[in-house]
Design a protein around this motif. Sequence first.
Motif, PDB file in Angstrom:
ATOM      1  N   LEU A 208       0.817  -1.206   0.000  1.00 48.06           N
ATOM      2  CA  LEU A 208       0.000   0.000   0.000  1.00 48.06           C
ATOM      3  C   LEU A 208       0.853   1.259   0.000  1.00 48.06           C
ATOM      4  CD1 LEU A 208      -2.808  -0.821   2.600  1.00 48.06           C
ATOM      5  CD2 LEU A 208      -3.093  -0.600   0.128  1.00 48.06           C
ATOM      6  N   PHE A 209       1.772   1.326   0.942  1.00 47.83           N
ATOM      7  CA  PHE A 209       2.463   2.587   1.176  1.00 47.83           C
ATOM      8  C   PHE A 209       3.658   2.807   0.263  1.00 47.83           C
ATOM      9  CE2 PHE A 209       0.033   1.944   5.066  1.00 47.83           C
ATOM     10  CZ  PHE A 209      -0.590   3.169   5.156  1.00 47.83           C
ATOM     11  N   LYS A 210       4.017   1.806  -0.537  1.00 45.46           N
ATOM     12  CA  LYS A 210       5.049   2.010  -1.545  1.00 45.46           C
ATOM     13  C   LYS A 210       4.465   2.567  -2.838  1.00 45.46           C
ATOM     14  CE  LYS A 210       8.406  -1.284   0.274  1.00 45.46           C
ATOM     15  NZ  LYS A 210       9.153  -2.556   0.065  1.00 45.46           N
ATOM     16  N   ASN A 211       3.150   2.680  -2.892  1.00 40.21           N
ATOM     17  CA  ASN A 211       2.459   3.276  -4.032  1.00 40.21           C
ATOM     18  C   ASN A 211       2.626   4.797  -3.953  1.00 40.21           C
ATOM     19  OD1 ASN A 211       0.214   4.617  -5.433  1.00 40.21           O
ATOM     20  ND2 ASN A 211      -0.585   2.549  -5.770  1.00 40.21           N
TER      21      ASN A 211
ATOM     22  N   GLY B  54       7.112   3.875  11.729  1.00 40.02           N
ATOM     23  CA  GLY B  54       6.033   3.975  10.756  1.00 40.02           C
ATOM     24  C   GLY B  54       5.633   5.420  10.551  1.00 40.02           C
ATOM     25  N   CYS B  55       6.638   6.289  10.416  1.00 32.96           N
ATOM     26  CA  CYS B  55       6.415   7.739  10.435  1.00 32.96           C
ATOM     27  C   CYS B  55       5.699   8.268   9.204  1.00 32.96           C
ATOM     28  CB  CYS B  55       7.742   8.468  10.602  1.00 32.96           C
ATOM     29  SG  CYS B  55       8.850   8.331   9.166  1.00 32.96           S
ATOM     30  N   GLY B  56       5.638   7.462   8.125  1.00 35.06           N
ATOM     31  CA  GLY B  56       5.020   7.962   6.906  1.00 35.06           C
ATOM     32  C   GLY B  56       5.743   9.179   6.376  1.00 35.06           C
TER      33      GLY B  56
ATOM     34  N   ILE C 247      15.154  13.619  16.696  1.00 34.91           N
ATOM     35  CA  ILE C 247      14.102  12.637  16.445  1.00 34.91           C
ATOM     36  C   ILE C 247      14.361  11.955  15.102  1.00 34.91           C
ATOM     37  CG2 ILE C 247      12.523  14.384  15.510  1.00 34.91           C
ATOM     38  CD1 ILE C 247      10.211  12.679  16.730  1.00 34.91           C
ATOM     39  N   GLN C 248      14.267  10.644  15.114  1.00 36.61           N
ATOM     40  CA  GLN C 248      14.511   9.823  13.927  1.00 36.61           C
ATOM     41  C   GLN C 248      13.185   9.218  13.469  1.00 36.61           C
ATOM     42  OE1 GLN C 248      17.805   8.371  12.332  1.00 36.61           O
ATOM     43  NE2 GLN C 248      16.102   8.340  10.876  1.00 36.61           N
ATOM     44  N   GLY C 249      12.781   9.544  12.249  1.00 36.48           N
ATOM     45  CA  GLY C 249      11.588   8.943  11.669  1.00 36.48           C
ATOM     46  C   GLY C 249      11.967   7.783  10.776  1.00 36.48           C
ATOM     47  N   ILE C 250      11.272   6.667  10.914  1.00 38.16           N
ATOM     48  CA  ILE C 250      11.548   5.502  10.072  1.00 38.16           C
ATOM     49  C   ILE C 250      10.249   4.986   9.466  1.00 38.16           C
ATOM     50  CG2 ILE C 250      13.567   4.855  11.432  1.00 38.16           C
ATOM     51  CD1 ILE C 250      11.809   2.512  12.548  1.00 38.16           C
ATOM     52  N   ASP C 251      10.370   4.415   8.280  1.00 37.82           N
ATOM     53  CA  ASP C 251       9.220   3.824   7.607  1.00 37.82           C
ATOM     54  C   ASP C 251       9.730   2.826   6.580  1.00 37.82           C
ATOM     55  OD1 ASP C 251       6.058   4.809   7.413  1.00 37.82           O
ATOM     56  OD2 ASP C 251       6.752   3.707   5.653  1.00 37.82           O
ATOM     57  N   ILE C 252       8.922   1.809   6.284  1.00 35.08           N
ATOM     58  CA  ILE C 252       9.343   0.824   5.282  1.00 35.08           C
ATOM     59  C   ILE C 252       9.149   1.324   3.864  1.00 35.08           C
ATOM     60  CG2 ILE C 252       8.934  -1.160   6.774  1.00 35.08           C
ATOM     61  CD1 ILE C 252       6.291  -1.587   5.222  1.00 35.08           C
TER      62      ILE C 252
ATOM     63  N   LEU D 195      13.580  20.945   9.465  1.00 38.93           N
ATOM     64  CA  LEU D 195      14.118  20.977  10.829  1.00 38.93           C
ATOM     65  C   LEU D 195      15.447  20.245  10.916  1.00 38.93           C
ATOM     66  CD1 LEU D 195      10.827  20.262  12.810  1.00 38.93           C
ATOM     67  CD2 LEU D 195      11.859  22.473  12.284  1.00 38.93           C
ATOM     68  N   ASP D 196      16.430  20.874  11.546  1.00 42.81           N
ATOM     69  CA  ASP D 196      17.772  20.286  11.646  1.00 42.81           C
ATOM     70  C   ASP D 196      17.824  19.068  12.559  1.00 42.81           C
ATOM     71  OD1 ASP D 196      18.782  22.213   9.946  1.00 42.81           O
ATOM     72  OD2 ASP D 196      19.396  23.555  11.569  1.00 42.81           O
ATOM     73  N   ASN D 197      16.925  18.994  13.529  1.00 46.80           N
ATOM     74  CA  ASN D 197      16.988  17.881  14.482  1.00 46.80           C
ATOM     75  C   ASN D 197      16.144  16.672  14.057  1.00 46.80           C
ATOM     76  OD1 ASN D 197      14.506  19.187  14.990  1.00 46.80           O
ATOM     77  ND2 ASN D 197      14.460  18.402  17.094  1.00 46.80           N
ATOM     78  N   VAL D 198      15.607  16.710  12.844  1.00 53.66           N
ATOM     79  CA  VAL D 198      14.783  15.621  12.319  1.00 53.66           C
ATOM     80  C   VAL D 198      15.511  14.931  11.182  1.00 53.66           C
ATOM     81  CG1 VAL D 198      12.628  15.018  11.135  1.00 53.66           C
ATOM     82  CG2 VAL D 198      12.613  16.742  12.951  1.00 53.66           C
ATOM     83  N   SER D 199      15.554  13.611  11.224  1.00 56.41           N
ATOM     84  CA  SER D 199      16.104  12.830  10.113  1.00 56.41           C
ATOM     85  C   SER D 199      15.191  11.653   9.836  1.00 56.41           C
ATOM     86  CB  SER D 199      17.520  12.345  10.430  1.00 56.41           C
ATOM     87  OG  SER D 199      17.531  11.522  11.580  1.00 56.41           O
ATOM     88  N   TYR D 200      15.251  11.159   8.617  1.00 57.77           N
ATOM     89  CA  TYR D 200      14.399  10.057   8.195  1.00 57.77           C
ATOM     90  C   TYR D 200      15.234   8.977   7.522  1.00 57.77           C
ATOM     91  CZ  TYR D 200      10.517  13.386   8.751  1.00 57.77           C
ATOM     92  OH  TYR D 200       9.622  14.290   9.250  1.00 57.77           O
ATOM     93  N   MET D 201      14.761   7.741   7.634  1.00 53.61           N
ATOM     94  CA  MET D 201      15.406   6.660   6.914  1.00 53.61           C
ATOM     95  C   MET D 201      14.401   5.532   6.686  1.00 53.61           C
ATOM     96  SD  MET D 201      17.811   4.862   9.852  1.00 53.61           S
ATOM     97  CE  MET D 201      18.370   3.604   8.706  1.00 53.61           C
ATOM     98  N   VAL D 202      14.664   4.751   5.641  1.00 50.92           N
ATOM     99  CA  VAL D 202      13.846   3.575   5.366  1.00 50.92           C
ATOM    100  C   VAL D 202      14.310   2.449   6.291  1.00 50.92           C
ATOM    101  CG1 VAL D 202      13.183   1.859   3.636  1.00 50.92           C
ATOM    102  CG2 VAL D 202      13.501   4.259   2.963  1.00 50.92           C
ATOM    103  N   ALA D 203      13.407   1.985   7.127  1.00 53.59           N
ATOM    104  CA  ALA D 203      13.726   0.908   8.072  1.00 53.59           C
ATOM    105  C   ALA D 203      12.423   0.359   8.630  1.00 53.59           C
ATOM    106  CB  ALA D 203      14.616   1.424   9.215  1.00 53.59           C
TER     107      ALA D 203
END
Length: 271
Positions: A5-8, A50-52, A67-72, A86-94
């Motif tokens: 679903l969410f890779k669409n 599951g940060c979307g 804060i680290q946001g992750i999502d598949i 925001l400088d204190n926010v990072s995201y990664m696929v996980a």
Amino acid sequence: MASKLFKNKTFSSVYHKYMIPVSKEIINMVLDFVQVKRNGQPLEMAVDGGCGTGRYTIPLAPHFKKIQGIDISESQINLANQYNLLDNVSYMVAPAEKLPAENNSVDLVNAGLAAHWFKVDKFASEAARVLKKKGCLALHGFYPTNKIEYKDLSHDLTVVMSEVWDILRPYIDKDTEHIFCQYKSIYEAIPQKDKQLITDIPVKFQMSIPEIMGLIQSICFYLIFLEKDVKGAEQLLQQTEKRFQDILGENADSAQLTMHVKHYCVLACKD
């Protein structure tokens, strides 16, 4: 199912634009819980599983050093990075079942509108691993109600919305069932003794007709309906929009309707 679903990419864009606004009530509830359990200590690190597209990551960010946001979903993370200022926010696929954090290093593990997709036992074990002593876990979501308010037309509008959810209900799968039991089974699977489940938290917000139609398309079980019956799903949108317009008449283009949902929240603290 969640991965598909969410890779669409199209769905990711619709989800980011039209999913219901972030609940300030839930944000405040989570932060109050963390502050009490952490005894007012400075909050250094949070992980948003599951940060979307970062819908809950961003409002939490001012309260943490990092804060680290992750999502598949790569498409969701791409959008999150696109809108991140925001400088204190990072995201990664996980995956949420393998949190990218060291043992005993995290003040809060959060998951908004996501925990029902996780393998809960593995996720709960990972959360326990990365949380500091007295670190907190917050899992929250919402379920749609039928209620729409607008002047003296509330009953008719609510009937239309009720019929939409009735049509979509058969496309609820085993993952999204957790939404409608308000995470009771997820709460029971959390191993921490210090935990609580708060249900039926009323939240309301304003939406136009186009925004409501977008909201319907951003609900995962609408996408399942669309995949199984393209014509039926498209007809549902067309007929629903027309019914709303007919009810509202000349006010259809300008009306801001009051939508009602019920949120729920699992809160837990590591011993």
